[in-house]
Write a protein that holds these residues in place. Sequence first.
Motif, PDB file in Angstrom:
ATOM      1  N   GLY A   1       0.815  -1.204   0.000  1.00 58.48           N
ATOM      2  CA  GLY A   1       0.000   0.000   0.000  1.00 58.48           C
ATOM      3  C   GLY A   1       0.849   1.254   0.000  1.00 58.48           C
ATOM      4  N   ALA A   2       0.233   2.377  -0.355  1.00 58.27           N
ATOM      5  CA  ALA A   2       0.956   3.645  -0.447  1.00 58.27           C
ATOM      6  C   ALA A   2       1.574   4.046   0.885  1.00 58.27           C
ATOM      7  CB  ALA A   2       0.015   4.743  -0.944  1.00 58.27           C
ATOM      8  N   GLU A   3       0.896   3.701   1.982  1.00 55.40           N
ATOM      9  CA  GLU A   3       1.367   4.127   3.300  1.00 55.40           C
ATOM     10  C   GLU A   3       2.638   3.401   3.741  1.00 55.40           C
ATOM     11  OE1 GLU A   3      -1.334   0.651   3.779  1.00 55.40           O
ATOM     12  OE2 GLU A   3      -1.390   2.533   2.642  1.00 55.40           O
ATOM     13  N   THR A   4       2.927   2.243   3.157  1.00 52.16           N
ATOM     14  CA  THR A   4       4.124   1.483   3.550  1.00 52.16           C
ATOM     15  C   THR A   4       5.147   1.357   2.421  1.00 52.16           C
ATOM     16  OG1 THR A   4       3.036  -0.607   2.949  1.00 52.16           O
ATOM     17  CG2 THR A   4       2.842   0.121   5.250  1.00 52.16           C
ATOM     18  N   ALA A   5       4.865   1.965   1.272  1.00 48.69           N
ATOM     19  CA  ALA A   5       5.731   1.785   0.100  1.00 48.69           C
ATOM     20  C   ALA A   5       7.144   2.316   0.329  1.00 48.69           C
ATOM     21  CB  ALA A   5       5.105   2.463  -1.119  1.00 48.69           C
TER      22      ALA A   5
ATOM     23  N   VAL B   1      10.554   0.027   0.090  1.00 44.75           N
ATOM     24  CA  VAL B   1      11.670   0.277  -0.833  1.00 44.75           C
ATOM     25  C   VAL B   1      12.992   0.155  -0.080  1.00 44.75           C
ATOM     26  CG1 VAL B   1      12.859   2.064  -2.177  1.00 44.75           C
ATOM     27  CG2 VAL B   1      10.411   1.682  -2.503  1.00 44.75           C
ATOM     28  N   ALA B   2      13.048   0.751   1.115  1.00 46.46           N
ATOM     29  CA  ALA B   2      14.273   0.692   1.920  1.00 46.46           C
ATOM     30  C   ALA B   2      14.585  -0.740   2.346  1.00 46.46           C
ATOM     31  CB  ALA B   2      14.135   1.592   3.148  1.00 46.46           C
ATOM     32  N   ILE B   3      13.561  -1.501   2.721  1.00 44.53           N
ATOM     33  CA  ILE B   3      13.766  -2.887   3.163  1.00 44.53           C
ATOM     34  C   ILE B   3      14.267  -3.759   2.017  1.00 44.53           C
ATOM     35  CG2 ILE B   3      12.554  -4.975   3.934  1.00 44.53           C
ATOM     36  CD1 ILE B   3      10.758  -3.114   5.628  1.00 44.53           C
ATOM     37  N   ILE B   4      13.646  -3.639   0.848  1.00 42.57           N
ATOM     38  CA  ILE B   4      14.067  -4.442  -0.309  1.00 42.57           C
ATOM     39  C   ILE B   4      15.500  -4.092  -0.708  1.00 42.57           C
ATOM     40  CG2 ILE B   4      13.651  -4.906  -2.756  1.00 42.57           C
ATOM     41  CD1 ILE B   4      11.590  -6.224  -0.997  1.00 42.57           C
ATOM     42  N   ALA B   5      15.824  -2.797  -0.702  1.00 47.15           N
ATOM     43  CA  ALA B   5      17.179  -2.370  -1.078  1.00 47.15           C
ATOM     44  C   ALA B   5      18.217  -2.931  -0.112  1.00 47.15           C
ATOM     45  CB  ALA B   5      17.258  -0.845  -1.113  1.00 47.15           C
ATOM     46  N   ASP B   6      17.935  -2.858   1.178  1.00 47.54           N
ATOM     47  CA  ASP B   6      18.890  -3.351   2.169  1.00 47.54           C
ATOM     48  C   ASP B   6      19.009  -4.871   2.111  1.00 47.54           C
ATOM     49  OD1 ASP B   6      20.635  -2.674   4.522  1.00 47.54           O
ATOM     50  OD2 ASP B   6      19.263  -4.083   5.492  1.00 47.54           O
ATOM     51  N   THR B   7      17.899  -5.549   1.849  1.00 47.40           N
ATOM     52  CA  THR B   7      17.933  -7.010   1.722  1.00 47.40           C
ATOM     53  C   THR B   7      18.782  -7.425   0.528  1.00 47.40           C
ATOM     54  OG1 THR B   7      15.713  -7.146   2.686  1.00 47.40           O
ATOM     55  CG2 THR B   7      16.508  -9.082   1.503  1.00 47.40           C
ATOM     56  N   ALA B   8      18.634  -6.712  -0.583  1.00 50.60           N
ATOM     57  CA  ALA B   8      19.430  -7.010  -1.780  1.00 50.60           C
ATOM     58  C   ALA B   8      20.917  -6.809  -1.495  1.00 50.60           C
ATOM     59  CB  ALA B   8      18.980  -6.118  -2.933  1.00 50.60           C
ATOM     60  N   ARG B   9      21.244  -5.686  -0.844  1.00 46.30           N
ATOM     61  CA  ARG B   9      22.652  -5.409  -0.511  1.00 46.30           C
ATOM     62  C   ARG B   9      23.228  -6.481   0.395  1.00 46.30           C
ATOM     63  NH1 ARG B   9      25.024  -4.537   3.783  1.00 46.30           N
ATOM     64  NH2 ARG B   9      23.049  -4.352   4.916  1.00 46.30           N
ATOM     65  N   ARG B  10      22.472  -6.818   1.436  1.00 50.79           N
ATOM     66  CA  ARG B  10      22.964  -7.787   2.413  1.00 50.79           C
ATOM     67  C   ARG B  10      23.151  -9.160   1.785  1.00 50.79           C
ATOM     68  NH1 ARG B  10      19.586 -10.088   7.391  1.00 50.79           N
ATOM     69  NH2 ARG B  10      21.197 -11.326   8.401  1.00 50.79           N
ATOM     70  N   ALA B  11      22.224  -9.567   0.927  1.00 47.29           N
ATOM     71  CA  ALA B  11      22.326 -10.881   0.287  1.00 47.29           C
ATOM     72  C   ALA B  11      23.574 -10.970  -0.589  1.00 47.29           C
ATOM     73  CB  ALA B  11      21.075 -11.161  -0.542  1.00 47.29           C
ATOM     74  N   VAL B  12      23.870  -9.910  -1.336  1.00 41.90           N
ATOM     75  CA  VAL B  12      25.062  -9.917  -2.192  1.00 41.90           C
ATOM     76  C   VAL B  12      26.327  -9.857  -1.346  1.00 41.90           C
ATOM     77  CG1 VAL B  12      26.311  -8.670  -3.992  1.00 41.90           C
ATOM     78  CG2 VAL B  12      23.836  -8.913  -4.145  1.00 41.90           C
ATOM     79  N   GLU B  13      26.290  -9.077  -0.283  1.00 43.86           N
ATOM     80  CA  GLU B  13      27.451  -8.962   0.607  1.00 43.86           C
ATOM     81  C   GLU B  13      27.798 -10.318   1.222  1.00 43.86           C
ATOM     82  OE1 GLU B  13      27.343  -6.451   4.354  1.00 43.86           O
ATOM     83  OE2 GLU B  13      28.221  -5.046   2.920  1.00 43.86           O
ATOM     84  N   LEU B  14      26.793 -11.022   1.722  1.00 40.60           N
ATOM     85  CA  LEU B  14      27.017 -12.345   2.309  1.00 40.60           C
ATOM     86  C   LEU B  14      27.476 -13.349   1.257  1.00 40.60           C
ATOM     87  CD1 LEU B  14      23.957 -12.561   4.740  1.00 40.60           C
ATOM     88  CD2 LEU B  14      26.362 -12.262   5.359  1.00 40.60           C
TER      89      LEU B  14
END
Length: 255
Positions: free
Chosen positions: A107-111, A115-128
């Motif tokens: 929803g718009a209220e949590t978008a 975005v921040a959560i998905i970006a950090d998850t992507a970074r962390r997964a590649v880092e590991l």
Amino acid sequence: MGATTELRPGPLTKYGYLEKIAGDLVRLRHSPRGGIITVPVLFPSGSHVTILVSFNGERCLISDDGSAFAEADMMGASEIFRRIARSVASEVGVKFNSFEIFEAEVGAETATGMVAIIADTARRAVELTAERLAKRLEVEARTSVVDKLISVFGKSHVSIDAAISGASAHGWVVDALVRTSSATIAVETVTPSPTSISSAYVKLDDIRRLESAPRTVAALRNRTAFGSDQLLILGRTARLIDLAATSHEYERLAA
């Protein structure tokens, strides 16, 4: 015709500078599927994480659009990444479909937060993934150099994971200690990662400062992958040899 006057923008106000900084940190470009946001989160390669936001009515799909997978694939670690990404995504409560990290029906209220959560998850997964790959390559390289030393000097002359004290009296463990009638050689395997280089440098430098020091050798995994500055640093404390060197070149270490 009179002289023309060149128009130049005036100096930015403080708020103008803030807007410029914010604009440089976060960028948006449109695509047929929605909008692609470049966020101020970096992969280990130095490239920015990008997030795709696509809309379905009042809800949206937020995804890294496979950017993390692409980073891992360039490292040759796609299978390692898939295992790690699935685990990391599960920990933070988002989804992974073997290609992209995403969350649907946002929803718009949590978008913004998503975005921040998905970006950090992507970074962390590649880092590991990069860390896991580096460890695997180090193990493979260490096994390779030990096998080569045993082949050249004989098993009875090669001690694996040998303990040795440096000039500082600190105890070290080298990958191999070769003892022949003419020389004792401390061998440490090194990969191009900064951690591997700094660790090997400190260890071999301390060992070479012993009063009756063994010869110190840095066995390099793929010498061409090292920067000239890295080779210079290692060369100050050890003789360098490539893992792919010939048996004759290994024999010369004891000459």
